[in-house]
Design an enzyme around this catalytic site. Sequence first.
Site, PDB file in Angstrom:
ATOM      1  N   ARG A 178       0.688  -1.393  -0.046  1.00 22.02           N
ATOM      2  CA  ARG A 178      -0.052   0.269  -0.312  1.00 22.02           C
ATOM      3  C   ARG A 178       0.916   1.060   0.261  1.00 22.02           C
ATOM      4  O   ARG A 178       0.651   2.410  -0.515  1.00 22.02           O
ATOM      5  CB  ARG A 178      -0.873  -0.150   1.158  1.00 22.02           C
ATOM      6  CG  ARG A 178      -2.304  -1.231   0.769  1.00 22.02           C
ATOM      7  CD  ARG A 178      -2.932  -0.901   2.489  1.00 22.02           C
ATOM      8  NE  ARG A 178      -3.888   0.011   2.205  1.00 22.02           N
ATOM      9  CZ  ARG A 178      -4.290   0.884   3.483  1.00 22.02           C
ATOM     10  NH1 ARG A 178      -4.502   0.446   4.449  1.00 22.02           N
ATOM     11  NH2 ARG A 178      -5.045   1.442   2.981  1.00 22.02           N
ATOM     12  N   CYS A 235      -1.350   5.672   9.188  1.00 18.60           N
ATOM     13  CA  CYS A 235      -1.510   4.741   8.307  1.00 18.60           C
ATOM     14  C   CYS A 235      -2.523   5.102   7.692  1.00 18.60           C
ATOM     15  O   CYS A 235      -2.253   6.145   6.745  1.00 18.60           O
ATOM     16  CB  CYS A 235      -1.707   3.698   9.630  1.00 18.60           C
ATOM     17  SG  CYS A 235      -3.739   3.963  10.706  1.00 18.60           S
TER      18      CYS A 235
END
Length: 277
Positions: A178, A235
């Site tokens: 990611r 995050c």
Amino acid sequence: MDDTSTSPLITVAELRRALGSDHPPTLLDVRYKQGGAPGAAEFAAGHLPSAHFVDLDRDLAAPPGSAGRHPLPDLDAFGAAMRRVGVSAGRTVVLYDDWVSAAASRAWWLLRWAGHTDVRVLDGGLSAWRAAGLPLTDHQPGPENGDFKPVAGHLPTLDAAGTAAFTGLLLDARAGERYRGEVEPFDPAAGHIPGAVNAPTMENVGPDGRFLPAEQLAERFRSLGVGEGETAVYCGSGVTAAHQLLAMAVAGFEGTLYPGSWSEWCADPSRPVATGA
């Protein structure tokens, strides 16, 4: 709770003793899995004795929007939710989940941000309790009447503008694929905030879901540059970044949370996006 440890973690053995003491902690079940079974249903099927359920989406976050998928909750709503499950200012709070302590870490960070000074996370969570052969119950506790009154700002945070101007070490706690922009299952753009260093949350724990020893965590974070100046963490939506901050605390480091995280950052197409390693 009669425990002089300064660690933000508590072991199964320590929790078992504390629950049997004259001053047991408030025990909260924060089960949550992205794309998994609803935490409330799993709680109803079996949980640690005396635990109350806390819903991450409802109790630990405001509704998703321009501030991200898990914005910080409304303070009054958060306080009411915590009092309802028995959180009081002078009583230890212990948190657990079944997601390597990621959701529990969000509650740990929020309670401390809001002024509670005695909050612990069960190392290894529900799996560690089960592995010790200890019982679960399906008893549903009724509402309690805690006295905790949250006051925001006891821990530092960054907003998007502050993150853009941040000159310290910025850690991205998401998985490497990611961060590199190879996949993005939740948010509208793939990649990372320019200048951020990838430090996947899951590398904070071993195969059993317990946190690595403090010395090993400290070595990991020092190798990333933690301790050389200010550190901030983000995050996807501000949940696993709290896990990173918990691991840093175990290792003796402090850091700042960007609560909006990638889900807020990438929602504005004018903000820069980096890809690759």
